[in-house]
Design a protein around this motif. Structure first.
Motif, short mmCIF file in Angstrom:
data_model
loop_
_atom_site.label_atom_id
_atom_site.label_comp_id
_atom_site.label_asym_id
_atom_site.label_seq_id
_atom_site.Cartn_x
_atom_site.Cartn_y
_atom_site.Cartn_z
N LYS A 34 38.50 -0.49 -15.21
CA LYS A 34 37.64 -1.11 -14.20
C LYS A 34 36.85 -0.03 -13.46
O LYS A 34 37.37 1.05 -13.19
N LEU A 35 35.60 -0.34 -13.15
CA LEU A 35 34.81 0.56 -12.32
C LEU A 35 35.22 0.38 -10.87
O LEU A 35 35.28 -0.74 -10.36
N LYS A 36 35.51 1.48 -10.21
CA LYS A 36 35.80 1.44 -8.77
C LYS A 36 34.49 1.57 -8.02
O LYS A 36 33.64 2.41 -8.36
N ALA A 37 34.30 0.77 -6.97
CA ALA A 37 33.03 0.78 -6.23
C ALA A 37 32.66 2.16 -5.73
O ALA A 37 31.49 2.54 -5.72
N ALA A 38 33.67 2.95 -5.36
CA ALA A 38 33.42 4.29 -4.83
C ALA A 38 33.19 5.32 -5.94
O ALA A 38 32.84 6.46 -5.66
N HIS B 221 35.48 6.56 -8.11
CA HIS B 221 36.65 7.35 -8.50
C HIS B 221 37.56 6.46 -9.36
O HIS B 221 38.56 5.94 -8.89
N HIS B 222 37.19 6.30 -10.61
CA HIS B 222 37.82 5.33 -11.48
C HIS B 222 39.24 5.76 -11.87
O HIS B 222 39.47 6.88 -12.31
N ARG B 223 40.18 4.83 -11.71
CA ARG B 223 41.58 5.10 -12.05
C ARG B 223 41.85 4.78 -13.51
O ARG B 223 41.34 3.80 -14.03
N LEU B 224 42.67 5.61 -14.13
CA LEU B 224 43.03 5.40 -15.53
C LEU B 224 44.43 4.83 -15.68
O LEU B 224 44.83 4.47 -16.80
N TYR B 225 45.17 4.75 -14.59
CA TYR B 225 46.50 4.16 -14.66
C TYR B 225 46.38 2.69 -15.05
O TYR B 225 45.64 1.93 -14.45
N GLY B 226 47.12 2.30 -16.07
CA GLY B 226 47.08 0.91 -16.55
C GLY B 226 46.13 0.70 -17.71
O GLY B 226 46.21 -0.31 -18.42
#
Length: 511
Positions: free
Chosen positions: A494-498, A500-505
């Motif tokens: 998922k793209l994070k609005a800020a 800083h995209h998380r890769l966990y999951g």
């Protein structure tokens, strides 16, 4: 024997290619059980993995995989538990956090309240990021699992600021052990552990088997900087990488129409801006800055550079950020008016100047368009490209005249979108690389920061935006959309609005 030798060599070669590339489509078509490495590419290399040493997007995109914070942002920017499983706020200045028990750092040390105090105190002492929690007066250890954070004044956005990537909780022992080299040996509690950093090539992480939310589905993560946007696109098309951030220009349409990849694009909290060093002539003259703002045709930049994936801006913060106002001035393109303002400033025949950019194709294209537009009013602008680290260091010192950079209102609150870029206490690396100073703006920003009345904050931020758009220390080129391209076998990204995209999951689809 020769046939067997060829078979062995072919097998070794395929294993080497799989490990080094991770994201090859050939590997993706094989046994999903052995695909345990994801390769992610960005347009620049991280500067440091010490969250208190830098606040650039590329560094944060790696560090958010390594560290956790007391609280985190959910998918809709809401505040959710992080290392703190709960908290209470008995008054406007006090927040008491109750830490999860049994959380371990990557070096085996158990998380304690003393690590939280150490991390936040260290953050407050950092010139680069102290402004983010500048209102924090003290951090007190109540017991091993309880921390009290007290602010100097009531601060309605405290939880949003503590969810910022730079508010990472670090292990005191590790930071002291590595000293000045800690940024190349980070130790957090996050879903991924640091393995190695080959400068200019890759940063390698591996899943933390003791992560308190459970081990990540993908064992290895490789971050690879690919500066040239077209090369990032080719790398996605060939399967050399699994995820590419920030696809640029015509490549966006190319990947949108490529049914072998997935292209994601969503509104962001990001802006690009053209900045002026207001401490250097002629940019210390407001009419010079206004002349340039009037000579810029933002529509050309949005069409040519962003390919329509952006909208015209009237402020440093966009409509998705709390505190934005529609009443601030959007500069209108008018060459004759620009010439008049330049003459009134004492430069009827223009002048020569230099604009700094880093190795970012969008910023290069903006600079080329700007160069042509300013030539129309007699300004001869030279474009100088610097390596990312040298660019950040030079603009922090104030060596530049003009520059192009971006900002993300990470917290979704106007305090973060305005204070670092405009307040006189944040000159240089903390955010204010235009060295803009206006006592009235300083006062308004501090009053808004110290208020817990959200309607009052909105009014104060509205006044700031109106003043600053007139003073124009920064010209906002557009409110930007953000994007990423990924292989079709990637799930849960998922793209994070800020940004800083998380890769966990994130995981690979089963065949």
């Amino acid at each position: 024997m020769k046939g067997k030798l060829r078979l062995v060599l072919a097998t070794l070669l395929s294993v080497f290619l799989f490990v080094s590339c991770g994201g090859s489509k050939e590997a993706a078509s094989g046994d999903a059980k052995v695909k345990d490495t994801i390769v992610v590419s960005d347009g620049a290399e991280a500067k440091s993995l010490d969250p208190h040493a830098t606040n650039d997007a590329q560094s944060s995109r790696v560090s958010v995989q390594i560290y956790d914070r007391l609280v985190e942002q959910g998918d809709n920017m809401e505040i959710v538990p992080g290392l703190a499983e709960s908290w209470e706020q008995p008054d406007g200045k006090t927040t008491i956090f109750h830490l999860r028990k049994g959380v371990k750092f990557h070096n085996g040390e158990e998380l304690k309240a003393s690590d939280v105090k150490f991390s936040l105190d260290r953050m407050k002492a950092s010139p680069q990021v102290s402004h983010i929690i500048g209102t924090v007066e003290s951090v007190e250890v109540i017991d091993d699992n309880t921390v009290k954070v007290t602010t100097t004044q009531p601060f309605g956005a405290i939880l949003s600021h503590l969810a910022h990537p730079t508010a990472a909780i670090m292990n005191e022992k590790a930071v002291k052990e590595y000293g000045d080299s800690y940024g190349q040996h980070p130790v957090g509690t996050g879903p991924y552990k640091f393995v190695s950093w080959q400068s200019g090539d890759r940063i390698t992480l591996e899943a933390n088997p003791d992560y308190f939310l459970g081990e990540a589905p993908i064992k290895n993560v490789i971050f690879r900087p690919i500066v040239e946007g077209s090369n990032r696109t080719i790398a996605i098309e060939t399967g050399e990488i699994d995820i590419a951030y920030d696809i640029e220009g015509l490549d966006k349409d190319r990947l949108r129409n490529d049914d072998t990849v997935v292209f994601l694009e969503e509104p962001s909290l990001s802006i690009d801006y053209i900045g002026f060093n207001t401490k250097k002539a002629p940019f210390d003259n407001i009419k010079v800055r206004q002349a340039i703002a009037t000579a810029i045709n933002a529509d050309d930049i949005i069409a040519a550079v962003y390919k329509g994936s952006g909208t015209k801006a009237n402020s440093l913060i966009g409509p998705k950020v709390f505190g934005h106002t529609d009443e601030a001035k959007a500069w209108e393109y008018n060459v004759e008016k620009a010439k008049q303002l330049l003459a009134e400033a004492g430069y009827p025949n223009g002048f020569k100047t230099t604009i700094w950019i880093n190795e970012n194709p969008d910023r290069r294209d903006i600079a080329v368009i700007l160069q042509a537009q300013l030539k129309e009013i007699g300004i001869d602008m030279t474009i100088e490209t610097l390596e990312w680290g040298a660019y950040l260091d030079g603009t922090a010192r104030g060596d530049h005249e003009m520059f192009i950079l971006g900002w993300v209102s990470v917290t979704g609150d106007a305090d973060y979108g305005l204070f670092p870029l405009l307040h006189s206490s944040t000159f240089g690396g903390a955010g204010n690389r235009s060295f803009y100073s206006n006592p009235k703006v300083d006062d308004l920003l501090m009053r808004a920061r110290n208020s817990v009345d959200q309607e009052e904050r909105k009014e104060l931020y509205k006044e700031v935006q109106i003043i600053v758009q007139e003073d124009v220390p920064l010209y906002i080129t557009a409110y930007k959309a953000q994007n990423a391209a990924l292989q079709k076998n990637i799930e849960n990204f998922k793209l994070k609005a800020a940004g800083h995209h998380r890769l966990y999951g994130v995981k690979f689809k089963s065949n």
